[in-house]
Enzyme design. Sequence first.
Site, PDB file in Angstrom:
ATOM      1  N   HIS A  49     -12.081 -10.456 -29.180  1.00 42.12           N
ATOM      2  CA  HIS A  49     -13.576 -11.220 -28.792  1.00 42.12           C
ATOM      3  C   HIS A  49     -13.614 -11.504 -27.552  1.00 42.12           C
ATOM      4  O   HIS A  49     -12.897 -10.763 -26.807  1.00 42.12           O
ATOM      5  CB  HIS A  49     -13.427 -12.289 -30.055  1.00 42.12           C
ATOM      6  CG  HIS A  49     -11.470 -13.195 -29.335  1.00 42.12           C
ATOM      7  ND1 HIS A  49     -10.827 -13.197 -30.680  1.00 42.12           N
ATOM      8  CD2 HIS A  49     -11.224 -13.935 -29.234  1.00 42.12           C
ATOM      9  CE1 HIS A  49      -9.424 -13.120 -30.088  1.00 42.12           C
ATOM     10  NE2 HIS A  49      -9.428 -13.861 -29.102  1.00 42.12           N
TER      11      HIS A  49
HETATM   12  C1  T46 Z   1      -6.934 -14.956 -27.659  1.00 45.35           C
HETATM   13  C2  T46 Z   1      -6.004 -13.823 -27.898  1.00 45.35           C
HETATM   14  C3  T46 Z   1      -5.629 -13.593 -26.274  1.00 45.35           C
HETATM   15  C4  T46 Z   1      -5.691 -21.983 -34.715  1.00 45.35           C
HETATM   16  O1  T46 Z   1      -5.381 -22.953 -35.575  1.00 45.35           O
HETATM   17  N1  T46 Z   1      -5.028 -22.692 -32.886  1.00 45.35           N
HETATM   18  C5  T46 Z   1      -4.821 -21.980 -31.770  1.00 45.35           C
HETATM   19  O2  T46 Z   1      -5.086 -22.178 -30.507  1.00 45.35           O
HETATM   20  C6  T46 Z   1      -4.998 -19.936 -31.855  1.00 45.35           C
HETATM   21  C7  T46 Z   1      -4.788 -19.385 -30.411  1.00 45.35           C
HETATM   22  C8  T46 Z   1      -5.325 -19.957 -33.297  1.00 45.35           C
HETATM   23  N2  T46 Z   1      -5.378 -20.767 -34.704  1.00 45.35           N
HETATM   24  C9  T46 Z   1      -5.697 -20.122 -35.765  1.00 45.35           C
HETATM   25  C10 T46 Z   1      -7.184 -19.197 -36.254  1.00 45.35           C
HETATM   26  C11 T46 Z   1      -6.400 -18.212 -37.428  1.00 45.35           C
HETATM   27  O3  T46 Z   1      -6.215 -18.338 -38.391  1.00 45.35           O
HETATM   28  O4  T46 Z   1      -4.503 -18.991 -36.076  1.00 45.35           O
HETATM   29  C12 T46 Z   1      -5.058 -18.102 -36.265  1.00 45.35           C
HETATM   30  C13 T46 Z   1      -5.311 -16.351 -35.393  1.00 45.35           C
HETATM   31  O5  T46 Z   1      -5.755 -17.007 -34.317  1.00 45.35           O
HETATM   32  P1  T46 Z   1      -6.519 -15.287 -34.113  1.00 45.35           P
HETATM   33  O6  T46 Z   1      -7.481 -14.945 -34.806  1.00 45.35           O
HETATM   34  O7  T46 Z   1      -7.139 -15.821 -33.344  1.00 45.35           O
HETATM   35  O8  T46 Z   1      -5.561 -14.370 -32.898  1.00 45.35           O
HETATM   36  P2  T46 Z   1      -5.716 -13.267 -32.542  1.00 45.35           P
HETATM   37  O9  T46 Z   1      -4.278 -13.135 -31.431  1.00 45.35           O
HETATM   38  O10 T46 Z   1      -6.599 -12.331 -32.375  1.00 45.35           O
HETATM   39  O11 T46 Z   1      -6.523 -13.838 -30.950  1.00 45.35           O
HETATM   40  C14 T46 Z   1      -5.753 -15.055 -29.691  1.00 45.35           C
HETATM   41  C15 T46 Z   1      -6.679 -16.073 -29.728  1.00 45.35           C
HETATM   42  O12 T46 Z   1      -7.384 -17.100 -30.937  1.00 45.35           O
HETATM   43  C16 T46 Z   1      -8.140 -15.831 -28.767  1.00 45.35           C
HETATM   44  O13 T46 Z   1      -8.284 -17.161 -27.654  1.00 45.35           O
HETATM   45  O14 T46 Z   1      -7.725 -14.667 -26.425  1.00 45.35           O
HETATM   46  O15 T46 Z   1      -4.728 -14.655 -28.808  1.00 45.35           O
END
Ligand code: T46
Length: 136
Positions: A49
């Site tokens: 993303h």
């Molecule tokens: C990015 C990369 C480097 C939350 O509830 N709060 C938060 O602050 C974050 C970051 C995530 N979440 C929840 C949302 C999802 O259910 O945690 C779960 C995993 O998040 P996500 O799938 O977005 O994780 P990544 O590793 O794909 O991405 C993250 C960040 O979301 C993004 O902003 O730049 O790390």
Amino acid sequence: MKIETVDFKIRGDERGALVAINQLTDVPFEIRRVYYMWNTLPDVERGFHAHQALEQVLICVSGSCTVTLDDGRERRDVLLDRPDRGLYIGPGYWREMRGFSGGAVLMVLASQTYNPADYIRDYGEFLASVGATKEE
Ligand code: T46
């Protein structure tokens, strides 16, 4: 594509190493959120993303992982394998994370609290947002 890394000063002594990160001095924004991920299996890929406004600094404080940055025209891999090195990512970059080593802990300092509306999760939409096309 310009890759912006920041090397933090290690304030170590005979007892071990310590890094202190101050908002607006060591990272170019006010830190409103910190999150970190661990236990990521080696074959797992994360991210996929971009963000509309969020600024972040990624630090692999233990182990290593590779971050792929894509500005719509070029893709570059950045290996994060030092607890004293951060990778700055502003808006306009598609990011993917992979190649997590055993014991890897990826810590992220962020300029905003969590806002799902700031995410661009569709690659075509991302390309349009940076004025690129799939043919470039
Ligand atoms: C990015 C990369 C480097 C939350 O509830 N709060 C938060 O602050 C974050 C970051 C995530 N979440 C929840 C949302 C999802 O259910 O945690 C779960 C995993 O998040 P996500 O799938 O977005 O994780 P990544 O590793 O794909 O991405 C993250 C960040 O979301 C993004 O902003 O730049 O790390």
